[in-house]
Design an enzyme around this catalytic site. Structure first.
Site, PDB file in Angstrom:
ATOM      1  CG  ASP A 263      -5.601 -12.448  -1.755  1.00 23.77           C
ATOM      2  OD1 ASP A 263      -5.379 -12.591  -0.536  1.00 23.77           O
ATOM      3  OD2 ASP A 263      -4.791 -12.813  -2.631  1.00 23.77           O
TER       4      ASP A 263
ATOM      5  CD  GLU B 158       4.887  21.210 -10.805  1.00 23.44           C
ATOM      6  OE1 GLU B 158       4.318  20.605 -11.717  1.00 23.44           O
ATOM      7  OE2 GLU B 158       6.130  21.335 -10.738  1.00 23.44           O
TER       8      GLU B 158
END
Ligand code: GLA
Length: 732
Positions: free
Chosen positions: A538, A613
């Site tokens: 928030d 990877e």
């Protein structure tokens, strides 16, 4: 001066660069709201209020039998109570004599340069680039002497007005505030509005919902003690026709991290009212004579240029005016790897060093030791509250572990969950009365943990001292601050019975004090917030945290929705986003392109990756660095809505000078032999020529901004689903 008081008309006009907000000291000294919208100069807009004799809408006594004067039908700046306005209210106060009345009339005002601050609550601040003025208007009830001061700070260039309310008990007896909203917002003509909110759930935060404002009370709220996964403290009222590029949009974001409430209503005459503030459920706050109560602040913005412009106002403001940490802007945030999904509780110092060594090749710059390093914490049933190093796991000690990590050329981060306690912990054994538990009952467990009563000063002090001791014991660069349950059992052993309705709010104030004592005293540490993902993401938290872990759900395709929804309010540089092992059918490159729509990092066991990877990760980490400035500080555009049945999801970040842009497109559904699809850029300089380079393929196109925006870029078809394309646009 962005605030103009016109003596004769008694109007206050609040001007940002593109908007005007007007209010007026009206008849009988009630303060009327007149206008919020595109710029109008200081003329008196009270002609907009039309008065009629409305049946069943009462008239204040001193309106002297004037039947057309009813508070039930007039736009107010803040509501009264029991004065004949039956719409949703912004205040409910019980007076010392037991009555519920508040008849607030204008008695004074002042205008001053700079932004207001609130006691114990975070607010936005003015930078040296901002012009900010504040208006305070005092309303008083002549009988009880209860005052409500309405506060407005006008951030002129940012097109943001910050509002709050302060109650002052000027009477002689204690009052009980049963409801006190930060903002009341009336619209004389509200029949054409939709509500946009960001509901969700654990693992699926901040999805987007749009619904018509109708003739009932719409509530958007959290009663969970945290701003919550289920709703975000944000609401927008937008014209039905509003889309990304056109239409009136009003945004309201509450700077509060506890239970909140937004109520919106279309009244009988199609006027709209919105209130937003602390949730009044289980809330009752005693205010003694001479004392004040401050509400949290609301950041409100208006634009007639659609949803993108509304989000833009918030993005710019959140980047500039909420957090003074150097990590917001001045210091590039490192590529991190977090150990949680790699090891959960099963690690020791040796394993951490192995992960760090393996991650180096991926372009990782910081390792974050997540949950499990302290007390007796081998699973999630014990240890919370014991903020000292578990030397069975970190055998070499924390200082030495961090030194070894630093020797690898890597930074070190650490995890805390300060507000919680396990029953199986030394802290609980020595202070069982520090938890929130109602006398004679057992507290609700969640993830087998209890909530510390953070409203108590001794609990706050314990947290500040024990956590600071760890932070000061080693070269810690980053902290992840978590909370993994909602707050129940509202009770504080430190408060008398008549004050138990204050616990939820006092908890939040206590938390801010703890954060002040830890975060603000460590400006060299970068703090990221987390609440089982984004359960307390928030605007208030962003005054402390430079970024917030968006969600525990790291599935890339779910993250497309999560980022899209979050972007209504939050800029990319605040959204924690990691590449993880979830969703094996999605290529690493695509996962990384999606994680770049946030603060980039990894959440996997680097020791288990193959050389190919690792090479892909290195390439993607390098791209994150290459595009850091555009992503973090550029203008963000939502180009395709993942909540709709689209084949491609796309977004774009454009540098402020429009010389560069990064367009990312992810294919989420490819129909066989389907049509050619085009993505239309936005925000480019129409007459500039842009070179379009597709990452990995070189330059594919040179075209004008106009062409790229109006005609679009064709997206290749013959590729597998879940492919991400990154187009780098550079003006020539
Ligand atoms: C929460 C966080 C995770 C991880 C765990 C640790 O769920 O969101 O990222 O830190 O806690 O317990």
């Amino acid at each position: 001066m962005s605030i103009v008081f016109t003596e004769i008309a008694k109007t206050f006009s609040l001007h940002t660069s593109k908007t005007t907000y007007q209010l007026k000291i009206g008849n009988l000294n009630y303060v009327n709201h007149l206008y919020y919208g595109a710029t109008i100069h200081d003329e008196d807009l009270s002609y907009l209020i039309r008065r009629y004799d409305r049946g069943f809408s009462g008239n204040p006594y001193d309106s002297l039998k004037e039947r057309t004067f009813s508070l039930d039908a007039q736009p107010q700046e803040f509501t009264t109570q029991q004065q004949g306005d039956f719409r949703i209210n912004s205040i409910e106060v019980q007076n010392p004599d037991g009555s519920f009345s508040f008849d607030g009339r204008y008695i004074a005002h002042k205008i001053y340069p700079g932004a207001f601050t609130l006691k114990g609550l975070p607010t936005a601040f003015a930078t040296d680039k901002d012009t900010v003025d504040t208006l305070e208007i005092v309303l008083e009830d002549a009988v009880t002497k209860v005052q409500v001061t309405l506060l407005y700070s006008v951030f002129e260039e940012a097109d943001i007005i910050m509002r709050a309310a302060r109650v002052h008990n000027g009477g002689t007896g204690e009052i009980a505030l049963k409801r006190i909203m930060s903002l009341n917002m009336d619209y004389m003509n509200g029949g054409n509005l939709d509500i946009i909110s960001l509901p969700g759930r654990y693992g699926q935060e901040r999805q987007v919902e749009r619904q018509p404002l109708t003739h009932h009370v719409h509530k958007i709220r959290s009663g969970r003690g945290i701003s919550s996964h289920q709703q975000n403290p944000f609401i927008a009222l937008v014209e039905k026709e509003a889309n990304e590029e056109y239409g009136s949009c009003y945004g309201f974001a509450l700077m509060y991290s506890g239970s909140f409430l937004a109520e919106a209503e279309l009244d009988q005459y199609d006027q709209a009212r919105l209130v937003l503030g602390v949730n009044d459920r289980l809330f009752s706050y005693q205010v003694a004579p001479g004392e004040d109560f401050d509400t949290p602040a609301v950041l409100m913005t208006y634009t007639h240029k659609g949803l993108t412009a509304m989000s833009r106002n918030y993005h710019n403001f959140f980047r500039n005016n909420l957090n003074k940490s150097k990590f917001v802007r001045d210091i590039r945030r490192p590529v991190l790897i977090n150990t949680w999904e790699a090891a959960f509780f099963d690690f020791d110092d040796v394993k951490l060093i192995e992960i760090a060594k393996a991650a180096k090749g991926m372009g990782v710059e910081m390792i974050v030791m997540d949950d499990g390093w302290f007390g007796k914490r081998d699973d999630d049933n014990s240890g919370l509250g014991d903020w000292y190093v578990n030397e069975k796991k970190i055998k070499c000690g924390l200082t030495e572990l961090v030194r070894q990590i630093n020797d690898l050329g890597m930074k070190f981060g650490i995890w805390f969950e300060p507000e919680m306690v396990s029953e199986d912990s030394d802290l609980f054994r020595s202070h069982p009365d520090w938890v929130m538990e109602i006398p004679g009952r057992h507290a609700v467990r969640s993830r087998n943990q209890l909530v510390l009563d953070v409203s108590r000063k001794e609990v706050q002090d314990y947290l500040i001292t024990s956590i600071n001791a760890i932070l000061d014991s080693a070269n810690i660069y980053y902290v992840k601050w978590d909370i993994n349950r909602a707050i129940t059992d509202l009770w504080s052993n430190a408060l008398p019975a008549g004050h138990q309705g204050e616990v939820s709010h006092r908890y939040v104030l206590g938390l801010y004090r703890v954060m002040d004592g830890i975060i603000k005293t460590h400006p060299d540490i970068m703090f990221e917030g987390c609440a089982g993902g984004g359960g307390r993401f928030d605007p208030a938290m962003l005054t402390y945290f430079v970024q917030y872990w968006s969600s525990d759900n790291t599935k890339p395709l779910d993250n497309l929705k999560l980022h899209y929804g979050s972007s209504f309010l939050y800029p990319l540089c605040t959204m924690g986003a990691h590449v993880s092992q979830a969703s094996s059918m999605v290529p690493l490159e695509t996962k990384a392109a999606i994680a770049m729509c946030g603060t980039f990092g990894y959440e996997l066991d680097a020791t288990k990756l193959g050389p190919d990877e690792v090479a892909v990760c290195k390439k993607m980490s390098d791209l994150y660095l290459k595009y850091y400035d555009i992503n973090f500080f550029g203008d963000y555009y939502r180009l395709a809505n993942p909540f709709e049945n689209v084949n491609l999801v796309a977004w774009e970040c454009v540098s402020k000078d429009k010389k560069e842009a990064l367009l990312t497109v992810v294919t989420v559904n490819l129909t066989v032999n389907g049509p050619q699809e085009y993505i239309h850029c936005r925000g480019l300089e129409p007459d500039s020529l842009y070179q379009v380079e597709k990452e990995g393929s070189g330059v594919v196109l040179t075209a004008s901004g106009m062409a790229l925006m109006h005609a679009g870029i064709p997206i290749p078809r013959e590729i597998p689903e879940f492919t991400a394309f990154m187009y780098h646009l550079k003006s020539l």
